[in-house]
Design a protein around this motif. Structure first.
Motif, PDB file in Angstrom:
ATOM      1  N   ILE A 135       0.814  -1.140   0.073  1.00 12.09           N
ATOM      2  CA  ILE A 135      -0.005  -0.235   0.091  1.00 12.09           C
ATOM      3  C   ILE A 135       0.879   1.568   0.009  1.00 12.09           C
ATOM      4  N   VAL A 136       0.284   2.210  -0.972  1.00 12.18           N
ATOM      5  CA  VAL A 136       1.393   3.694  -1.636  1.00 12.18           C
ATOM      6  C   VAL A 136      -0.375   4.694  -0.773  1.00 12.18           C
ATOM      7  N   PHE A 137       0.883   5.597   0.486  1.00 13.05           N
ATOM      8  CA  PHE A 137      -0.278   6.844   0.898  1.00 13.05           C
ATOM      9  C   PHE A 137       0.265   8.070  -0.526  1.00 13.05           C
ATOM     10  N   LEU A 138      -0.561   8.391  -0.590  1.00 14.96           N
ATOM     11  CA  LEU A 138      -0.467   9.262  -1.401  1.00 14.96           C
ATOM     12  C   LEU A 138      -1.318  10.806  -1.202  1.00 14.96           C
ATOM     13  N   GLY A 139      -0.107  11.337  -0.311  1.00 16.15           N
ATOM     14  CA  GLY A 139      -0.893  12.644   0.663  1.00 16.15           C
ATOM     15  C   GLY A 139      -1.565  13.944  -0.435  1.00 16.15           C
ATOM     16  N   GLY A 140      -1.777  15.074   0.840  1.00 16.69           N
ATOM     17  CA  GLY A 140      -2.601  16.421  -0.647  1.00 16.69           C
ATOM     18  C   GLY A 140      -1.711  17.185  -0.463  1.00 16.69           C
ATOM     19  N   PHE A 141      -2.286  18.274  -2.051  1.00 14.88           N
ATOM     20  CA  PHE A 141      -1.622  19.699  -1.719  1.00 14.88           C
ATOM     21  C   PHE A 141      -0.999  20.419  -0.142  1.00 14.88           C
ATOM     22  N   LYS A 142       0.137  20.137  -0.464  1.00 17.91           N
ATOM     23  CA  LYS A 142       0.901  21.125   1.270  1.00 17.91           C
ATOM     24  C   LYS A 142       0.691  20.524   2.645  1.00 17.91           C
ATOM     25  N   SER A 143       0.519  18.941   2.207  1.00 20.10           N
ATOM     26  CA  SER A 143      -0.140  18.077   3.146  1.00 20.10           C
ATOM     27  C   SER A 143       1.735  17.206   3.472  1.00 20.10           C
ATOM     28  N   ASP A 144       1.604  16.082   3.952  1.00 27.13           N
ATOM     29  CA  ASP A 144       2.521  15.780   4.911  1.00 27.13           C
ATOM     30  C   ASP A 144       2.647  14.481   4.875  1.00 27.13           C
TER      31      ASP A 144
END
Length: 249
Positions: free
Chosen positions: A27-36
């Protein structure tokens, strides 16, 4: 944290990441805009994946979190390159991508670039093409004139204003996914909150209608906001991943 590691991408960017070993598909988590990668969803899914004995990867795009670079130097294509490099260099075999907000857009770009590595997809309030449709499309003439000089500041409910650069908007036009055919040849679950004020439900419906694939579902969670981090929302993400895994098996 002690297990923080750094990957150097082919473009020379330094990408900070955390990774735990386990069974595949990972599983690969891809975060959001200006998130970490320290957000509630990323950390919760890491603990869940470990409990399931499943491989897991979370990372910061360049200009985000603990990775190198300035946020205002980046654009959608750069962050997609970071994600591509992380998956290509750090994982083996097929992966399930879990993309939150902008991460949903990034996951759709990866579906174009490396579909042979993707076993399934779960998006959370996916925001494809937001630089064009949500930002540029809503800018006033004054904001567009300000952007022409380099950048414009937009208010944010999550802290300091977002600094939107001319490059972010212009480069984003090279990454649009809702204008051309979008094949998703694997199980896909789109999750969306009905109380999301950042990504309207109409975006999720447009994505569902536009994408092409044999197994796609849109699940709406009543009263959930854009964070999608309440316990019932986190359980829904777990259920979506479980369902994708069942379809793969």
């Amino acid at each position: 944290m002690a297990d923080l590691k750094v990957l150097t991408t082919p473009q020379g960017r330094q990408i900070a990441y955390h990774q735990s070993a386990g069974a595949g598909p990972g599983i690969v988590f891809l975060g959001g805009f200006k998130s970490d990668m320290t957000g509630t969803k990323a950390i919760h899914l890491e603990a869940w994946a470990k409990a399931q004995g499943r491989a897991y990867l979370r990372f910061d795009y360049s200009g985000h979190g603990q990775s190198s670079g300035a946020f205002t130097d980046g654009a959608i294509g750069d962050w997609a390159e970071d994600a591509n490099a992380a998956i290509s260099q750090l994982t083996d075999g097929s992966q399930i991508l879990v993309g939150s907000s902008m991460g949903g857009w990034i996951s759709l770009l990866l579906a174009r670039q490396m579909s042979d590595r993707i076993a399934g997809l779960v998006t959370i309030a996916a925001a494809p093409d937001f630089t064009e449709d949500s930002m540029w499309g809503s800018f006033t003439d004054a904001q567009k004139a300000e952007l022409a000089s380099g950048q414009v500041a937009l208010p944010s409910e999550y802290g300091e204003p977002y600094i939107i650069t001319k490059r972010l908007i212009e480069e984003g036009r090279n990454q649009l996914v809702l204008r051309d055919p979008l094949p998703l040849p694997f199980p896909v679950r789109f999750l969306q909150g009905t109380a999301d004020r950042d990504v309207d439900m109409s975006v999720a419906l447009r994505l569902l209608d536009h994408a092409i694939g044999p197994d796609m579902r849109l699940v709406l969670l009543k009263d959930a906001d854009h964070r999608f981090s309440e316990p019932k929302a986190l359980r829904l993400i777990e259920d979506a991943i479980h369902n994708v895994l069942e379809q793969i098996r």
